[in-house]
Design a protein around this motif. Structure first.
Motif, PDB file in Angstrom:
ATOM      1  N   PHE A 145      28.273  57.091  59.750  1.00 34.04           N
ATOM      2  CA  PHE A 145      29.061  58.260  59.373  1.00 34.04           C
ATOM      3  C   PHE A 145      28.368  58.946  58.205  1.00 34.04           C
ATOM      4  O   PHE A 145      28.014  58.301  57.210  1.00 34.04           O
ATOM      5  N   ALA A 146      28.187  60.263  58.326  1.00 32.59           N
ATOM      6  CA  ALA A 146      27.429  61.009  57.327  1.00 32.59           C
ATOM      7  C   ALA A 146      28.289  61.494  56.167  1.00 32.59           C
ATOM      8  O   ALA A 146      27.767  61.797  55.087  1.00 32.59           O
ATOM      9  N   GLU A 147      29.608  61.589  56.362  1.00 27.77           N
ATOM     10  CA  GLU A 147      30.476  62.174  55.341  1.00 27.77           C
ATOM     11  C   GLU A 147      31.592  61.195  54.977  1.00 27.77           C
ATOM     12  O   GLU A 147      32.388  60.804  55.838  1.00 27.77           O
ATOM     13  N   PHE A 148      31.647  60.803  53.714  1.00 26.71           N
ATOM     14  CA  PHE A 148      32.686  59.884  53.252  1.00 26.71           C
ATOM     15  C   PHE A 148      32.792  59.956  51.736  1.00 26.71           C
ATOM     16  O   PHE A 148      31.861  60.389  51.042  1.00 26.71           O
ATOM     17  N   THR A 149      33.920  59.526  51.231  1.00 22.72           N
ATOM     18  CA  THR A 149      34.153  59.427  49.790  1.00 22.72           C
ATOM     19  C   THR A 149      34.825  58.084  49.512  1.00 22.72           C
ATOM     20  O   THR A 149      35.425  57.472  50.407  1.00 22.72           O
ATOM     21  N   GLY A 150      34.741  57.634  48.278  1.00 20.48           N
ATOM     22  CA  GLY A 150      35.366  56.364  47.939  1.00 20.48           C
ATOM     23  C   GLY A 150      35.526  56.193  46.443  1.00 20.48           C
ATOM     24  O   GLY A 150      34.813  56.817  45.652  1.00 20.48           O
ATOM     25  N   ARG A 151      36.456  55.344  46.082  1.00 19.19           N
ATOM     26  CA  ARG A 151      36.767  55.099  44.670  1.00 19.19           C
ATOM     27  C   ARG A 151      37.109  53.626  44.503  1.00 19.19           C
ATOM     28  O   ARG A 151      37.921  53.080  45.253  1.00 19.19           O
ATOM     29  N   ILE A 152      36.500  52.996  43.530  1.00 20.12           N
ATOM     30  CA  ILE A 152      36.736  51.590  43.225  1.00 20.12           C
ATOM     31  C   ILE A 152      37.261  51.510  41.798  1.00 20.12           C
ATOM     32  O   ILE A 152      36.663  52.089  40.893  1.00 20.12           O
ATOM     33  N   VAL A 153      38.362  50.828  41.613  1.00 18.97           N
ATOM     34  CA  VAL A 153      38.907  50.625  40.270  1.00 18.97           C
ATOM     35  C   VAL A 153      38.892  49.129  39.980  1.00 18.97           C
ATOM     36  O   VAL A 153      39.600  48.355  40.644  1.00 18.97           O
ATOM     37  N   ILE A 154      38.060  48.730  39.026  1.00 21.66           N
ATOM     38  CA  ILE A 154      37.996  47.336  38.612  1.00 21.66           C
ATOM     39  C   ILE A 154      39.031  47.119  37.513  1.00 21.66           C
ATOM     40  O   ILE A 154      38.975  47.756  36.466  1.00 21.66           O
ATOM     41  N   ALA A 155      39.984  46.247  37.769  1.00 20.29           N
ATOM     42  CA  ALA A 155      41.056  45.982  36.812  1.00 20.29           C
ATOM     43  C   ALA A 155      40.639  44.881  35.840  1.00 20.29           C
ATOM     44  O   ALA A 155      39.763  44.071  36.149  1.00 20.29           O
TER      45      ALA A 155
END
Length: 292
Positions: free
Chosen positions: A142-152
């Motif tokens: 897949f060429a288009e994606f977004t993501g977010r990781i929050v380390i607690a």
């Protein structure tokens, strides 16, 4: 000026490092070099008597007043980390240099420092592999994606969220890609986003985690676990810091109502029943990505 165990004991309490000549000096950090603030070092002499105690500052640096010449045992502790013990030798000046003192997270598992990490699509890959004719594999990404990781601060409470544009599938064959976007598979017109949201994190070994979460694909939501490996952190050319991860999972097409297939010869279907998904992720520390 007072030199020796009495001076160290008087100055060696928690707080900022003493001014003037120093005794024990070290920087407490993780394997990747991140500071472990507020770690506490307890210094004992050869007879087992405590002669100094110091707390690391925000940079992970700890120091005591000068020590009497001779050997010492230094035990460093910090919440969430295994204790570490080192031997230090104070010189005639009262100094004892330990350099970098590495602490390991409890359970032997690691993740980046707490905070938000933003996935960089330009340096990441989301790929899927399907078996074809029972003989070989077809690879797509897949060429288009977004993501977010929050380390607690408590790493088990960390979260992952990602969105993938279904229509961005690319297997290198336009006819096949158009079929994959159709209602037989991704149904990209009606369900343009493939979404993943984590619900928990479980340690699975050194540098490995199991991410529990919900995957929404072609309008169907199912529980999907990711096998996650943390590969480390490092600086980038734009003055930022990056973390690298690799994650894999296996999906059954029928779980997401992707039942299209063809039997091309006795007992052999055109497509296998499962998809192997592989994620190679670079994430940038903070909420924003650097310019291209």
């Amino acid at each position: 000026m007072q030199i020796g165990a009495e001076a160290a004991e008087a100055a060696g309490t928690t707080g900022s490092a003493p001014s003037g000549p120093r005794g024990l000096h070290a920087r407490v950090c993780t394997r990747d070099g991140w500071a472990v603030p507020h770690a506490v070092a307890t210094v004992t002499d050869a007879a087992g008597r405590q002669v100094a105690r110091a707390e690391a500052d925000d940079d992970g640096t700890l120091a005591t007043a000068p020590l009497a010449p001779g050997p010492y045992t230094v035990v460093v502790t910090a919440a969430g980390y295994l204790p570490a013990a080192r031997t230090a030798l104070a010189t005639g000046s009262g100094a004892a240099e330990l350099g970098a003192l590495v602490l390991t997270r409890q359970g032997g598992v690691q993740l980046p420092p707490p905070g938000t990490w933003t996935v960089d699509p330009a340096h990441s890959a989301v790929a899927a592999t399907a078996q074809h004719l029972g003989l070989s594999s077809v690879h797509g990404r897949f060429a288009e994606f977004t993501g977010r990781i929050v380390i607690a601060p408590r790493v088990e409470e960390s979260t992952v969220a990602a969105e993938i544009r279904a229509a961005s599938i690319d297997t290198g064959n336009p006819t096949r890609d158009a079929h994959l976007r159709s209602a037989d598979f991704l149904d990209a017109d009606r369900h343009p986003v493939v979404g993943y949201a984590s619900s928990g994190l479980t340690p699975a070994g050194p540098d490995r985690w199991t991410v529990h979460g919900q995957l929404t694909l072609a309008g169907v939501t199912r529980q999907v676990d990711l096998d996650l490996a943390y590969l480390g952190t490092g600086p980038d050319p734009w003055g930022g810091v990056r973390a690298a991860f690799r994650a894999t999972t296996e999906l059954r097409r029928e779980d997401f109502a992707m039942n299209w297939n063809q039997v091309v010869r006795a007992g052999v279907a055109a497509l296998g029943a499962t998809l192997r998904v592989e994620l190679d992720i670079q994430a940038v520390q903070g909420e924003a990505l650097p310019p291209e």
